[in-house]
Scaffold this motif. Structure first.
Motif, PDB file in Angstrom:
ATOM      1  N   LYS A 107       1.095  -0.779   0.079  1.00  0.00           N
ATOM      2  CA  LYS A 107       0.407  -0.123   0.166  1.00  0.00           C
ATOM      3  C   LYS A 107       0.829   1.569   0.127  1.00  0.00           C
ATOM      4  O   LYS A 107       0.259   2.344  -1.045  1.00  0.00           O
ATOM      5  CB  LYS A 107      -1.020   0.013   1.013  1.00  0.00           C
ATOM      6  CG  LYS A 107      -1.964   0.832   1.319  1.00  0.00           C
ATOM      7  CD  LYS A 107      -2.300   1.463   2.729  1.00  0.00           C
ATOM      8  CE  LYS A 107      -3.483   2.513   3.027  1.00  0.00           C
ATOM      9  NZ  LYS A 107      -3.007   3.826   3.329  1.00  0.00           N
ATOM     10  N   TRP A 108       2.010   1.229   1.079  1.00  0.00           N
ATOM     11  CA  TRP A 108       3.129   2.568   1.056  1.00  0.00           C
ATOM     12  C   TRP A 108       3.342   2.852   0.080  1.00  0.00           C
ATOM     13  O   TRP A 108       4.074   3.802  -0.783  1.00  0.00           O
ATOM     14  CB  TRP A 108       2.956   2.512   2.473  1.00  0.00           C
ATOM     15  CG  TRP A 108       3.088   2.045   3.408  1.00  0.00           C
ATOM     16  CD1 TRP A 108       1.894   2.546   3.533  1.00  0.00           C
ATOM     17  CD2 TRP A 108       3.311   1.516   4.602  1.00  0.00           C
ATOM     18  NE1 TRP A 108       1.246   2.594   5.268  1.00  0.00           N
ATOM     19  CE2 TRP A 108       2.471   1.894   5.835  1.00  0.00           C
ATOM     20  CE3 TRP A 108       4.557   1.007   5.393  1.00  0.00           C
ATOM     21  CZ2 TRP A 108       3.042   1.555   6.774  1.00  0.00           C
ATOM     22  CZ3 TRP A 108       4.821   0.694   6.505  1.00  0.00           C
ATOM     23  CH2 TRP A 108       4.059   1.280   7.424  1.00  0.00           C
TER      24      TRP A 108
ATOM     25  N   LEU B  16       4.634   6.208  -4.677  1.00  0.00           N
ATOM     26  CA  LEU B  16       4.912   6.257  -6.402  1.00  0.00           C
ATOM     27  C   LEU B  16       4.012   6.908  -6.711  1.00  0.00           C
ATOM     28  O   LEU B  16       3.918   7.407  -8.361  1.00  0.00           O
ATOM     29  CB  LEU B  16       5.306   5.250  -6.528  1.00  0.00           C
ATOM     30  CG  LEU B  16       6.196   4.621  -6.185  1.00  0.00           C
ATOM     31  CD1 LEU B  16       6.280   2.711  -6.758  1.00  0.00           C
ATOM     32  CD2 LEU B  16       7.554   4.956  -6.385  1.00  0.00           C
ATOM     33  N   GLY B  17       2.783   7.373  -6.697  1.00  0.00           N
ATOM     34  CA  GLY B  17       1.426   7.495  -7.151  1.00  0.00           C
ATOM     35  C   GLY B  17       0.772   6.792  -8.169  1.00  0.00           C
ATOM     36  O   GLY B  17      -0.065   7.403  -9.417  1.00  0.00           O
TER      37      GLY B  17
ATOM     38  N   ALA C  36       8.771  -8.959  -3.054  1.00  0.00           N
ATOM     39  CA  ALA C  36       8.769  -8.994  -4.498  1.00  0.00           C
ATOM     40  C   ALA C  36       7.766  -8.266  -5.072  1.00  0.00           C
ATOM     41  O   ALA C  36       8.597  -7.013  -6.354  1.00  0.00           O
ATOM     42  CB  ALA C  36       8.490 -10.507  -4.453  1.00  0.00           C
ATOM     43  N   ILE C  37       7.050  -7.763  -4.256  1.00  0.00           N
ATOM     44  CA  ILE C  37       5.737  -7.487  -5.011  1.00  0.00           C
ATOM     45  C   ILE C  37       6.424  -5.274  -5.012  1.00  0.00           C
ATOM     46  O   ILE C  37       6.665  -4.661  -6.142  1.00  0.00           O
ATOM     47  CB  ILE C  37       4.556  -7.217  -4.666  1.00  0.00           C
ATOM     48  CG1 ILE C  37       3.692  -8.300  -4.771  1.00  0.00           C
ATOM     49  CG2 ILE C  37       3.359  -5.911  -4.226  1.00  0.00           C
ATOM     50  CD1 ILE C  37       2.464  -8.478  -3.409  1.00  0.00           C
ATOM     51  N   ILE C  38       7.117  -5.041  -4.266  1.00  0.00           N
ATOM     52  CA  ILE C  38       7.777  -3.684  -3.435  1.00  0.00           C
ATOM     53  C   ILE C  38       8.727  -3.429  -4.910  1.00  0.00           C
ATOM     54  O   ILE C  38       8.660  -2.613  -5.212  1.00  0.00           O
ATOM     55  CB  ILE C  38       7.538  -3.825  -2.682  1.00  0.00           C
ATOM     56  CG1 ILE C  38       8.833  -4.227  -1.528  1.00  0.00           C
ATOM     57  CG2 ILE C  38       6.133  -3.757  -1.349  1.00  0.00           C
ATOM     58  CD1 ILE C  38       8.931  -3.396   0.328  1.00  0.00           C
ATOM     59  N   LEU C  39       9.546  -4.687  -5.016  1.00  0.00           N
ATOM     60  CA  LEU C  39      10.626  -4.327  -6.043  1.00  0.00           C
ATOM     61  C   LEU C  39      10.185  -4.063  -7.700  1.00  0.00           C
ATOM     62  O   LEU C  39      10.453  -3.201  -7.496  1.00  0.00           O
ATOM     63  CB  LEU C  39      11.637  -5.510  -5.839  1.00  0.00           C
ATOM     64  CG  LEU C  39      12.730  -5.865  -4.359  1.00  0.00           C
ATOM     65  CD1 LEU C  39      13.219  -7.294  -4.208  1.00  0.00           C
ATOM     66  CD2 LEU C  39      13.993  -4.815  -4.919  1.00  0.00           C
ATOM     67  N   TYR C  40       9.192  -4.917  -7.547  1.00  0.00           N
ATOM     68  CA  TYR C  40       8.301  -5.005  -8.382  1.00  0.00           C
ATOM     69  C   TYR C  40       7.947  -3.459  -9.092  1.00  0.00           C
ATOM     70  O   TYR C  40       8.058  -2.886  -9.968  1.00  0.00           O
ATOM     71  CB  TYR C  40       7.645  -5.845  -9.076  1.00  0.00           C
ATOM     72  CG  TYR C  40       7.041  -5.988 -10.253  1.00  0.00           C
ATOM     73  CD1 TYR C  40       7.319  -6.084 -11.400  1.00  0.00           C
ATOM     74  CD2 TYR C  40       6.168  -5.175 -10.506  1.00  0.00           C
ATOM     75  CE1 TYR C  40       6.600  -5.808 -12.864  1.00  0.00           C
ATOM     76  CE2 TYR C  40       5.199  -4.549 -11.370  1.00  0.00           C
ATOM     77  CZ  TYR C  40       5.877  -5.327 -12.722  1.00  0.00           C
ATOM     78  OH  TYR C  40       5.652  -5.174 -13.658  1.00  0.00           O
ATOM     79  N   LEU C  41       7.057  -2.985  -8.004  1.00  0.00           N
ATOM     80  CA  LEU C  41       6.401  -1.185  -8.624  1.00  0.00           C
ATOM     81  C   LEU C  41       7.438  -0.828  -8.484  1.00  0.00           C
ATOM     82  O   LEU C  41       7.301   0.947  -9.102  1.00  0.00           O
ATOM     83  CB  LEU C  41       5.445  -1.394  -7.195  1.00  0.00           C
ATOM     84  CG  LEU C  41       4.116  -2.534  -7.344  1.00  0.00           C
ATOM     85  CD1 LEU C  41       3.042  -2.437  -6.068  1.00  0.00           C
ATOM     86  CD2 LEU C  41       3.615  -2.643  -8.414  1.00  0.00           C
ATOM     87  N   ALA C  42       8.774  -0.462  -7.134  1.00  0.00           N
ATOM     88  CA  ALA C  42       9.701   0.666  -7.286  1.00  0.00           C
ATOM     89  C   ALA C  42      10.773   0.417  -8.532  1.00  0.00           C
ATOM     90  O   ALA C  42      11.162   1.411  -7.662  1.00  0.00           O
ATOM     91  CB  ALA C  42       9.639   0.715  -6.324  1.00  0.00           C
TER      92      ALA C  42
ATOM     93  N   THR D 274       7.697  10.420   7.892  1.00  0.00           N
ATOM     94  CA  THR D 274       7.378  11.539   7.738  1.00  0.00           C
ATOM     95  C   THR D 274       7.808  11.643   5.665  1.00  0.00           C
ATOM     96  O   THR D 274       6.820  11.747   5.151  1.00  0.00           O
ATOM     97  CB  THR D 274       7.959  12.169   7.752  1.00  0.00           C
ATOM     98  OG1 THR D 274       7.687  12.785   9.570  1.00  0.00           O
ATOM     99  CG2 THR D 274       8.439  14.472   6.928  1.00  0.00           C
ATOM    100  N   ALA D 275       8.456  10.483   5.414  1.00  0.00           N
ATOM    101  CA  ALA D 275       9.166  10.497   4.040  1.00  0.00           C
ATOM    102  C   ALA D 275       8.415  10.168   2.747  1.00  0.00           C
ATOM    103  O   ALA D 275       8.384  10.248   2.210  1.00  0.00           O
ATOM    104  CB  ALA D 275      11.017   9.844   4.154  1.00  0.00           C
ATOM    105  N   LEU D 276       7.254   8.897   4.056  1.00  0.00           N
ATOM    106  CA  LEU D 276       6.685   8.203   3.056  1.00  0.00           C
ATOM    107  C   LEU D 276       5.190   8.264   2.988  1.00  0.00           C
ATOM    108  O   LEU D 276       4.524   8.380   2.708  1.00  0.00           O
ATOM    109  CB  LEU D 276       6.202   6.997   3.235  1.00  0.00           C
ATOM    110  CG  LEU D 276       7.763   5.800   2.991  1.00  0.00           C
ATOM    111  CD1 LEU D 276       7.703   4.653   4.238  1.00  0.00           C
ATOM    112  CD2 LEU D 276       8.530   6.072   2.052  1.00  0.00           C
TER     113      LEU D 276
END
Length: 209
Positions: A17-18, A23-24, A69-75, A189-191
């Motif tokens: 989710k984050w 990443l919008g 794995a998911i966040i690596l793909y998305l980012a 804060t950063a996220l």
């Protein structure tokens, strides 16, 4: 549109989710509770035969599971993944450590206390020792550093803050780790994480990865 199947109080699911929100990315959140058997339905098992959340269906219809794995793909290609090979490897080092040496202890302590109602005094001492050791390592790593890798937030921070920020729910006193508390606040804060509370009640452990 990206479809995210997740249980709202799972740190592993919140990672996805984050990442999407940072990443919008447009996404649809599909609440998939573990304790109510939703992850064992034929419909969900067709998406992830392991029966674990989070899992996603990408815009092109392909599926992917396992939180890191998911966040690596998305980012991929974003600022959440360092540019240099060494710093990318350091980020991955933290992601591997998170799933092997942090989440199995910090998240389990939280689950047993908050969702099983076990008194803190009755937790397995080895579980508590390993959870505290994980927090101590993180505290040392962010003493004198704003983030875990480089000078800006990366997936290393995003992945590890998910359950660290809720460690006190498992009887682990975050006040004992002042550098870690400051790091949690910086990462939130950063996220642009609006609050420290999970989305809603439920449970995503132990079948969340």
């Amino acid at each position: 549109m990206l479809k995210v199947y997740g249980d709202s109080i799972s740190g592993n699911c919140l990672k996805v989710k984050w990442t999407a929100e940072y990443l919008g990315l447009d996404y649809e959140w599909i609440e998939t509770g573990v304790l109510d058997g939703a992850t064992r339905s034929p419909e969900f098992l067709a998406i992830n035969p392991a029966g674990q959340v989070p899992a996603v269906i990408l815009a092109d219809g392909r599926t992917l599971a396992q939180s890191n794995a998911i966040i690596l793909y998305l980012a991929d290609g974003s600022s959440l993944i360092p540019d240099t090979p060494y710093d990318r490897a350091r980020m991955l080092e933290w992601l591997f450590w998170e799933q092997y040496s942090h989440e199995p202890y910090v998240a389990v302590a939280r689950f047993q206390v908050r969702y099983l109602g076990k008194p803190v005094a009755e937790l397995d001492p080895k579980l508590v020792d390993r959870a505290r050791s994980a927090l101590q390592r993180l505290d040392r790593a962010v003493t004198g550093s704003d983030f875990l890798v480089g000078s800006q937030v990366t997936l290393a921070d995003l992945s590890l803050v998910a359950y660290t920020r809720m460690a006190d729910e498992g009887g682990l006193d975050l006040a004992a780790f002042p550098a870690l508390e400051r790091w949690i606040a910086r990462v939130e804060t950063a996220l642009d994480i609006a609050d420290r509370a999970p989305i809603q009640t439920g449970s995503a452990y132990p079948t969340a990865a």
